[in-house]
Design an enzyme around this catalytic site. Structure first.
Site, PDB file in Angstrom:
ATOM      1  N   ASP A  48      51.530  34.724  40.624  1.00 57.17           N
ATOM      2  CA  ASP A  48      52.272  34.026  39.259  1.00 57.17           C
ATOM      3  C   ASP A  48      53.101  32.926  39.567  1.00 57.17           C
ATOM      4  O   ASP A  48      52.857  31.557  38.553  1.00 57.17           O
ATOM      5  CB  ASP A  48      52.661  34.738  38.618  1.00 57.17           C
ATOM      6  CG  ASP A  48      51.811  36.362  38.387  1.00 57.17           C
ATOM      7  OD1 ASP A  48      51.390  36.970  39.895  1.00 57.17           O
ATOM      8  OD2 ASP A  48      51.972  36.403  37.379  1.00 57.17           O
ATOM      9  N   GLN A 118      49.891  37.701  49.037  1.00 60.17           N
ATOM     10  CA  GLN A 118      49.396  37.560  47.640  1.00 60.17           C
ATOM     11  C   GLN A 118      48.492  36.098  48.407  1.00 60.17           C
ATOM     12  O   GLN A 118      48.590  35.657  49.163  1.00 60.17           O
ATOM     13  CB  GLN A 118      49.691  37.274  46.280  1.00 60.17           C
ATOM     14  CG  GLN A 118      48.728  37.714  45.082  1.00 60.17           C
ATOM     15  CD  GLN A 118      49.855  37.902  44.148  1.00 60.17           C
ATOM     16  OE1 GLN A 118      51.496  36.739  43.755  1.00 60.17           O
ATOM     17  NE2 GLN A 118      49.659  38.742  42.810  1.00 60.17           N
ATOM     18  N   GLY A 177      45.076  39.623  44.291  1.00 58.05           N
ATOM     19  CA  GLY A 177      45.502  39.984  42.728  1.00 58.05           C
ATOM     20  C   GLY A 177      44.520  39.681  42.030  1.00 58.05           C
ATOM     21  O   GLY A 177      44.971  39.459  41.023  1.00 58.05           O
ATOM     22  N   ASP A 179      43.084  43.314  41.221  1.00 60.69           N
ATOM     23  CA  ASP A 179      43.385  44.431  41.572  1.00 60.69           C
ATOM     24  C   ASP A 179      42.468  45.478  41.706  1.00 60.69           C
ATOM     25  O   ASP A 179      42.101  46.314  42.769  1.00 60.69           O
ATOM     26  CB  ASP A 179      44.628  45.640  41.167  1.00 60.69           C
ATOM     27  CG  ASP A 179      45.947  44.506  40.808  1.00 60.69           C
ATOM     28  OD1 ASP A 179      45.926  43.708  41.467  1.00 60.69           O
ATOM     29  OD2 ASP A 179      47.078  44.387  39.655  1.00 60.69           O
ATOM     30  N   TRP A 378      40.705  43.431  35.521  1.00 60.64           N
ATOM     31  CA  TRP A 378      39.804  42.165  36.262  1.00 60.64           C
ATOM     32  C   TRP A 378      38.114  43.126  36.356  1.00 60.64           C
ATOM     33  O   TRP A 378      37.648  42.812  37.439  1.00 60.64           O
ATOM     34  CB  TRP A 378      39.958  42.528  37.999  1.00 60.64           C
ATOM     35  CG  TRP A 378      41.143  41.788  38.261  1.00 60.64           C
ATOM     36  CD1 TRP A 378      42.635  42.126  38.339  1.00 60.64           C
ATOM     37  CD2 TRP A 378      41.945  40.379  37.492  1.00 60.64           C
ATOM     38  NE1 TRP A 378      43.811  41.002  37.839  1.00 60.64           N
ATOM     39  CE2 TRP A 378      42.938  40.163  37.990  1.00 60.64           C
ATOM     40  CE3 TRP A 378      41.434  38.991  38.109  1.00 60.64           C
ATOM     41  CZ2 TRP A 378      43.830  39.245  37.875  1.00 60.64           C
ATOM     42  CZ3 TRP A 378      41.521  38.059  37.869  1.00 60.64           C
ATOM     43  CH2 TRP A 378      42.735  38.008  37.516  1.00 60.64           C
ATOM     44  N   GLU A 421      47.468  37.994  28.405  1.00 61.25           N
ATOM     45  CA  GLU A 421      46.866  38.221  30.361  1.00 61.25           C
ATOM     46  C   GLU A 421      45.498  38.117  30.279  1.00 61.25           C
ATOM     47  O   GLU A 421      45.016  36.941  31.766  1.00 61.25           O
ATOM     48  CB  GLU A 421      46.946  39.426  30.786  1.00 61.25           C
ATOM     49  CG  GLU A 421      47.796  39.718  32.003  1.00 61.25           C
ATOM     50  CD  GLU A 421      48.086  41.032  32.083  1.00 61.25           C
ATOM     51  OE1 GLU A 421      48.373  41.982  31.318  1.00 61.25           O
ATOM     52  OE2 GLU A 421      48.401  41.338  33.069  1.00 61.25           O
TER      53      GLU A 421
HETATM   54  C1  GLC Z   1      48.535  42.451  38.048  1.00 61.34           C
HETATM   55  C2  GLC Z   1      47.725  41.704  38.384  1.00 61.34           C
HETATM   56  C3  GLC Z   1      48.389  40.368  39.783  1.00 61.34           C
HETATM   57  C4  GLC Z   1      49.808  39.612  39.001  1.00 61.34           C
HETATM   58  C5  GLC Z   1      50.800  40.975  39.229  1.00 61.34           C
HETATM   59  C6  GLC Z   1      51.691  39.871  37.739  1.00 61.34           C
HETATM   60  O1  GLC Z   1      48.871  42.906  39.239  1.00 61.34           O
HETATM   61  O2  GLC Z   1      46.219  42.070  38.922  1.00 61.34           O
HETATM   62  O3  GLC Z   1      47.083  39.204  39.955  1.00 61.34           O
HETATM   63  O4  GLC Z   1      49.948  39.120  40.132  1.00 61.34           O
HETATM   64  O5  GLC Z   1      49.888  41.604  37.791  1.00 61.34           O
HETATM   65  O6  GLC Z   1      51.596  39.171  37.136  1.00 61.34           O
END
Ligand code: GLC
Length: 449
Positions: A48, A118, A177, A179, A378, A421
């Site tokens: 992020d 990550q 990332g 999930d 996702w 998001e």
């Molecule tokens: C969720 C997303 C991840 C991200 C995190 C914070 O876990 O899947 O990719 O880094 O949120 O935004």
């Protein structure tokens, strides 16, 4: 599904206003030296911060440099940069305690972090930020970031490529990332689950779990990871914690390791950017690391499946490709190491209206997958960060028309709905957390071109 490609993608309205709206989102989430992803996520996350800095550099390059530099405070003594650095407010004790990073002798003393990493997006962010810094500060910034980044990339190879295969393995879907992306959910289901999760499932108590979750109290559970999957993910954290994040113990008895296509593609691109940083400050990367970098570029091809013409993630133990299609298949475009011919095949797949080229592309899972759910995290929605990674790759491969079209559609989606998001790929509805920082930052970046 019939051809959905009916909108004129060239109409973007109110460009200057959109940038200011996005800047506003970033300042709402600004916590001083770093930016939290959203109100729902009050900590600092690795990729992020990298994405946020890539957008922020157009507004305030010094602050963007600070954003990625602040990740280094979480670096472990073995070189790992964790996916999360926790805020130290009293109300976050539960999150810090659920990871207990202090169980590892390598964790830093001054901050609590997670125990996993990550996708290594930092080197790319550093190079992009540096372009915007005055020359003198650029060198200083490169010098500050260089050693920690070398140690981080060395850690990736030393710990996560034990058999020298050129592919890094991941031990939790959070490391990728994405999930609940289908290949990982497939792995989670294959893995034996503890009795108490099986019991919750048998008694249909998943709904009760929603009351304990922070995200589903704020956001419609239909847009989030399912409770069963959330419990399984939590259980993996519990197992890692029990082994004090010691990779030898983790690998000694684990059937849950994946060589993920997204992680490895991002690694390849960021290796290239790390080499660029070294050159800029006239340093030489260690020979061993250079050899591994070269090896990784070739190893991506081990994740290619000839019959389907797609890239997949692979099970670390069995070496079998996990043939669940997902957005990951396009990430080798960002890696930049595949042939132009292979890139062309991916572009063809991307433009398939029955799979990925929906009204609001690119969905995280193709329309014809059994996993596809246009609202669910996702497993269907379109995300701005994956679009950004693909656009970056398309441009480098010279697919300018496709890059422009995807950029225009991505901007239009955010312009219409706001900095969500993720987005429904069919009707474009904004989903998940509002005022999401990487959506805002990457939109700012996309608007620059
Ligand atoms: C969720 C997303 C991840 C991200 C995190 C914070 O876990 O899947 O990719 O880094 O949120 O935004």
């Amino acid at each position: 599904m019939e051809n959905q490609n009916t909108e004129n993608p060239d109409t973007i309205q109110e460009e200057p206003d959109l940038t200011s709206r996005m800047v506003e989102v970033l300042s709402e989430n600004n916590l001083g030296s770093f930016t939290s992803p959203a109100k729902l996520y009050p900590h600092q996350w690795l990729w992020d911060s990298a994405f946020i800095a890539i957008g922020l550099r157009h507004i305030d390059a010094e602050r963007a440099a600070e954003e990625v530099a602040s990740l280094i405070r979480g670096q472990w003594a073995n070189g790992m940069i964790p996916n999360m650095i926790f805020n130290d407010g009293a109300s976050y004790k539960f999150e810090r305690d659920s990871w207990r990073s202090w169980l590892s002798p390598f964790a830093p003393d001054s901050v609590a972090t997670s125990g996993i990493t990550q996708p290594p997006m930092i080197a790319d962010a550093v190079v992009k930020i540096a372009e915007k810094l005055p020359k003198t500060h650029r060198q200083e910034f490169y010098r500050f970031m260089y050693e920690p980044l070398v140690e981080y990339h060395e850690w990736i190879y030393n710990e996560r490529d034990p058999h020298n295969e050129g592919l890094a393995l991941q031990i939790h879907p959070y490391e990728v990332g994405l999930d609940n992306t289908p290949p990982w959910v497939h792995q989670l289901y294959e893995h034996s689950r503890p009795w108490w999760i099986a019991l919750i499932e048998r008694l249909h108590l998943q709904k009760v779990v929603n009351f304990l979750r922070r995200d589903t109290r704020r956001i419609n559970p239909g847009q989030r990871i399912s409770s069963l999957e959330a419990l399984l993910l939590w259980d993996v954290v519990r197992r890692l914690r029990r082994k004090k994040y010691d990779i030898e113990k983790i690998l000694h008895r684990s059937d849950f390791c994946t060589q993920d296509i997204t992680f490895n593609s991002i690694l390849v691109r960021n290796n290239t950017q790390l080499q660029h940083i070294a050159k800029e400050i006239r340093r030489k990367l260690p020979d061993e690391l250079l050899a591994k970098i070269k090896h990784s570029e070739e190893a991506i091809e081990k994740l290619y499946d000839q019959p389907s013409g797609q890239y997949y993630s692979r099970d670390f133990i069995t070496h079998k490709l996990i043939l669940e299609p997902s957005i990951g298949t396009f990430m080798p475009l960002y890696a930049g190491s595949i042939t132009k011919e292979r890139a062309g095949e991916l572009v063809k797949l991307m433009k398939d209206h029955k799979k990925y080229w929906l009204h609001h592309p690119i969905p995280s899972v193709p329309l014809d997958s059994t996993f596809f759910d246009s609202d669910r995290y996702w497993q269907g929605p379109s995300w701005v960060n994956t679009n950004w990674l693909i656009i970056d790759g398309l441009e480098r491969y010279g697919f300018d028309t496709e890059a422009k079209e995807l950029r225009t559609r991505t901007i239009a989606m955010v312009d219409k709905q706001g900095s969500y998001e993720y987005f429904d790929p069919i009707d474009g509805r904004g989903l998940g957390a509002e005022n999401f920082a990487w959506t805002a930052a990457l939109t700012i970046d996309l608007l620059q071109k």
